[in-house]
Design a protein around this motif. Structure first.
Motif, mmCIF file in Angstrom:
data_model
loop_
_atom_site.group_PDB
_atom_site.id
_atom_site.type_symbol
_atom_site.label_atom_id
_atom_site.label_comp_id
_atom_site.label_asym_id
_atom_site.label_seq_id
_atom_site.Cartn_x
_atom_site.Cartn_y
_atom_site.Cartn_z
ATOM 1 N N ARG A 86 0.353 -1.399 -0.016
ATOM 2 C CA ARG A 86 -0.087 -0.061 0.430
ATOM 3 C C ARG A 86 0.461 0.975 -0.042
ATOM 4 N N ILE A 87 1.898 0.731 0.223
ATOM 5 C CA ILE A 87 2.590 2.510 0.733
ATOM 6 C C ILE A 87 3.570 2.495 -0.808
ATOM 7 N N ILE A 88 3.767 0.980 -1.538
ATOM 8 C CA ILE A 88 4.538 1.587 -2.430
ATOM 9 C C ILE A 88 3.862 2.025 -3.839
ATOM 10 N N ASP A 89 2.202 1.957 -3.505
ATOM 11 C CA ASP A 89 1.069 2.466 -4.444
ATOM 12 C C ASP A 89 1.229 3.541 -3.769
ATOM 13 N N LEU A 90 1.030 4.387 -2.642
ATOM 14 C CA LEU A 90 0.735 5.883 -2.404
ATOM 15 C C LEU A 90 2.148 6.130 -2.774
ATOM 16 N N LEU A 91 3.428 5.978 -3.307
ATOM 17 C CA LEU A 91 4.429 6.227 -3.143
ATOM 18 C C LEU A 91 4.565 7.062 -4.819
ATOM 19 N N ASN A 92 4.208 5.631 -5.170
ATOM 20 C CA ASN A 92 4.157 5.428 -7.108
ATOM 21 C C ASN A 92 2.517 6.763 -7.190
ATOM 22 N N ASP A 93 1.459 6.617 -7.073
ATOM 23 C CA ASP A 93 0.401 8.155 -7.020
ATOM 24 C C ASP A 93 0.696 8.741 -6.899
ATOM 25 N N THR A 94 2.064 9.432 -5.544
ATOM 26 C CA THR A 94 1.790 10.599 -5.834
ATOM 27 C C THR A 94 3.094 11.248 -6.407
ATOM 28 N N TYR A 95 3.888 10.946 -7.167
ATOM 29 C CA TYR A 95 5.176 10.582 -7.768
ATOM 30 C C TYR A 95 4.518 10.210 -9.244
ATOM 31 N N GLU A 96 3.780 9.593 -9.445
ATOM 32 C CA GLU A 96 3.047 9.789 -11.389
ATOM 33 C C GLU A 96 2.413 9.377 -11.840
ATOM 34 N N SER A 97 1.250 9.479 -10.965
ATOM 35 C CA SER A 97 -0.015 8.585 -10.627
ATOM 36 C C SER A 97 -0.732 9.334 -12.112
ATOM 37 N N HIS A 116 5.283 7.144 5.291
ATOM 38 C CA HIS A 116 4.334 7.887 4.347
ATOM 39 C C HIS A 116 4.611 9.520 4.934
ATOM 40 N N GLY A 117 5.752 9.815 5.538
ATOM 41 C CA GLY A 117 6.004 10.722 5.014
ATOM 42 C C GLY A 117 6.011 11.403 3.860
ATOM 43 N N LEU A 118 7.268 10.333 3.482
ATOM 44 C CA LEU A 118 7.891 10.650 1.967
ATOM 45 C C LEU A 118 6.577 11.065 0.515
ATOM 46 N N VAL A 119 5.502 10.176 1.337
ATOM 47 C CA VAL A 119 4.337 10.725 0.600
ATOM 48 C C VAL A 119 3.622 12.025 1.041
ATOM 49 N N ASN A 120 3.713 12.449 2.340
ATOM 50 C CA ASN A 120 2.423 14.217 2.831
ATOM 51 C C ASN A 120 4.306 15.522 2.163
ATOM 52 N N HIS A 121 5.636 14.716 2.002
ATOM 53 C CA HIS A 121 6.279 15.511 1.976
ATOM 54 C C HIS A 121 6.152 15.983 0.457
ATOM 55 N N ASP A 122 5.798 14.751 -0.407
ATOM 56 C CA ASP A 122 5.688 15.113 -1.829
ATOM 57 C C ASP A 122 4.721 16.250 -2.273
ATOM 58 N N LEU A 123 3.476 16.076 -1.570
ATOM 59 C CA LEU A 123 2.274 16.357 -2.212
ATOM 60 C C LEU A 123 2.561 17.851 -1.412
ATOM 61 N N TYR A 124 3.251 17.879 -0.376
ATOM 62 C CA TYR A 124 2.981 19.011 0.524
ATOM 63 C C TYR A 124 3.539 20.127 -0.818
ATOM 64 N N HIS A 125 5.234 19.665 -0.982
ATOM 65 C CA HIS A 125 6.362 20.403 -2.418
ATOM 66 C C HIS A 125 5.747 20.121 -3.327
ATOM 67 N N ALA A 126 4.792 19.243 -4.076
ATOM 68 C CA ALA A 126 4.290 19.153 -5.770
ATOM 69 C C ALA A 126 3.289 20.952 -4.725
ATOM 70 N N GLY A 127 2.469 21.057 -3.888
ATOM 71 C CA GLY A 127 1.350 21.781 -3.680
ATOM 72 C C GLY A 127 2.855 23.515 -4.151
ATOM 73 N N GLN A 128 2.943 23.363 -3.322
ATOM 74 C CA GLN A 128 4.135 24.421 -3.932
ATOM 75 C C GLN A 128 4.636 24.618 -5.156
ATOM 76 N N ILE A 129 4.970 23.803 -6.054
ATOM 77 C CA ILE A 129 5.457 23.993 -7.728
ATOM 78 C C ILE A 129 4.420 24.368 -7.810
ATOM 79 N N ALA A 130 3.497 23.416 -7.990
ATOM 80 C CA ALA A 130 2.216 24.396 -8.639
ATOM 81 C C ALA A 130 1.859 25.492 -8.570
ATOM 82 N N LEU A 131 1.911 25.855 -7.038
ATOM 83 C CA LEU A 131 1.744 27.404 -6.910
ATOM 84 C C LEU A 131 2.386 28.613 -7.938
ATOM 85 N N ILE A 132 4.075 28.267 -7.148
ATOM 86 C CA ILE A 132 4.939 28.822 -8.160
ATOM 87 C C ILE A 132 4.874 28.871 -9.606
ATOM 88 N N LYS A 133 4.900 27.589 -10.130
ATOM 89 C CA LYS A 133 4.344 27.631 -11.877
ATOM 90 C C LYS A 133 3.633 28.229 -11.891
#
Length: 186
Positions: A9-20, A139-156
């Motif tokens: 389940r964690i691998i699925d979350l990491l993959n979804d967050t990264y490239e789904s 789980h922190g990596l998943v949250n970390h990726d989402l947090y910074h992805a949101g920052q990137i989207a706003l900067i972009k």
């Protein structure tokens, strides 16, 4: 019988967050980065904010941290600012391509390292040099990726329009913007 249901389940979350392309939370990291140019990656919304390039480096660094800890490296850490938040003097096409490739490789290496595990037992072990478990780290990596992805989207979004307008101004004839009398005053 040993199980690794939680790990899968964690691998699925990491993959979804990264490239789904169908993650329920919205755009994945890869989708958000898809049309970021080197110029966009190198700009700041304001002097005290990070660039997209710095954020990508930071995301990658934490994935590398997780991989090294999963491999049993007790000494590796990223406590210094240089290892955690790199400042780039300039991000050109080669640097931007390299940053994105390193991010992709860090994702592959992280998932590969996790797939080597035969059960969920390691998830409860404490990460060497930290006071939290591998379960919390992943789980922190998943949250970390989402947090910074949101920052990137706003900067972009914030910089994208400004850069388009800037490029439009550079490409246009001044008299087309300011009127035919513009040349008389210059």
């Amino acid at each position: 019988m040993e199980t690794k249901e939680e790990l899968l389940r964690i691998i699925d979350l990491l993959n979804d967050t990264y490239e789904s392309e169908e993650a329920w939370h919205g755009s994945s990291v890869v989708e958000i980065l898809r049309d970021v140019t080197p110029k966009l990656a190198d700009n700041r919304l304001s002097p005290k904010t990070h660039t997209i390039a710095e954020l990508v480096y930071h995301i990658t660094t934490w994935r590398i941290f997780a991989v090294r800890k999963l491999q049993g490296d007790k000494e590796f850490d990223i406590k210094t600012k240089e290892k955690n938040w790199k400042i780039f003097p300039m991000v050109d096409a080669l640097e931007w391509e390299t940053l994105q490739m390193e991010l992709s490789l860090s994702q592959e290496e992280l998932v590969s390292e996790l797939e080597k595990r035969t059960d969920d037992e390691f998830l409860e072990k404490i990460v060497p040099g930290r006071n939290y478990s591998f379960y919390t780290l992943l789980h922190g990596l998943v949250n970390h990726d989402l947090y910074h992805a949101g920052q990137i989207a706003l900067i972009k979004k914030g910089l994208g329009q400004a850069i388009l307008e800037e490029e439009s101004l550079e490409d246009s004839d001044d008299s087309a913007i300011f009127g035919s009398d513009y040349d008389e005053f210059n």
